[in-house]
Design an enzyme around this catalytic site. Sequence first.
Site, PDB file in Angstrom:
ATOM      1  N   GLU A 222     118.572  52.449  84.596  1.00 46.12           N
ATOM      2  CA  GLU A 222     117.699  51.621  85.436  1.00 46.12           C
ATOM      3  C   GLU A 222     117.027  50.570  84.568  1.00 46.12           C
ATOM      4  OE1 GLU A 222     117.649  51.782  88.591  1.00 46.12           O
ATOM      5  OE2 GLU A 222     118.596  53.734  88.962  1.00 46.12           O
ATOM      6  N   ASP A 247     127.807  57.005 105.324  1.00 47.26           N
ATOM      7  CA  ASP A 247     126.394  57.093 104.949  1.00 47.26           C
ATOM      8  C   ASP A 247     125.896  55.735 104.425  1.00 47.26           C
ATOM      9  OD1 ASP A 247     123.989  58.635 104.607  1.00 47.26           O
ATOM     10  OD2 ASP A 247     124.350  58.567 102.448  1.00 47.26           O
TER      11      ASP A 247
END
Length: 308
Positions: A222, A247
């Site tokens: 990240e 999804d």
Amino acid sequence: MEKAARDLETQFANMLIKTMRSTTGGDPLSGGNTTYREMYDSQLAKELTKGRGLGLAPMIMRQLERSSGQSPVPAAPGGALPLTKPAAPMMPIVQPMGLSPIGLDSTLQLAPTSSGVSMAAAAPMPMPTPAPAAPAGDVACGPLTPLDCSSPEAFVKSLWPHAKKVATELGVSAKGLIAQAALETGWGRRLVGGNGNVSHNLFGIKAGGSWNGPKVASGTHEYVNGVRQSQRANFRAYTSPAESFADYARLLGRDRYAAARGTGDDTHRFASALQHAGYATDPSYANKITAIANGSTMRRALAALGDA
């Protein structure tokens, strides 16, 4: 392959030196005898490409690795030099296989000049950062999974029907969805998983507090205040690519991603809307998706499907 890449870089350095020599009047002491000068230039080219050299060898080697189906080598320290798209007919030196594991699609090219060969001068094309190596917890798809990641072409072929279905629902480009999946999974080679089981999480969707389904823990990266950091997080797990796409469609149906829906064939607009909505923390996320979608690997894969 490493030796071939080094030799190509040395040849290029030699051509650069010859081009520079041609712009001068030569050595008045040696007359027309250029034997020693050529020997000197050849040795100079070898010295220039020792160690890190000009920075071209790692890029060439990655392209050779991709074209042969092998896993790419890590980027050279400090990052590779960006390549440029030609503004005139060019002479290709290496034809890449595409981004990989992310699929960076650029060709190292040389432009002919009146006195030799020089690097093509044109508007630079953004070159995304190569994807990191698969974290220890990741599991590559195998013969028992309904996903073929033996090559980028096989990866696209196995996902194309799901991508077209969801793309129609969202009003976006199927190619853009495949490009995002390729970025998140390294063309299927970095699927998160645990205990030898593949999660089929094609879009890097994390398992937040609202997720009640199965999940797996895996290493990830990240960007925090623009700095890339290694972390470990829980990701949603699916039994098939179809379940992963379904999804993903539900996720993008939220108001948060309204700007990404209905973008049609404009992959960059779609990817930029995802990034702006906070889908990923990578500041180059949209550019990477766009580069993969418009790259030679994707073109090759779609051409094999008849959807070029």
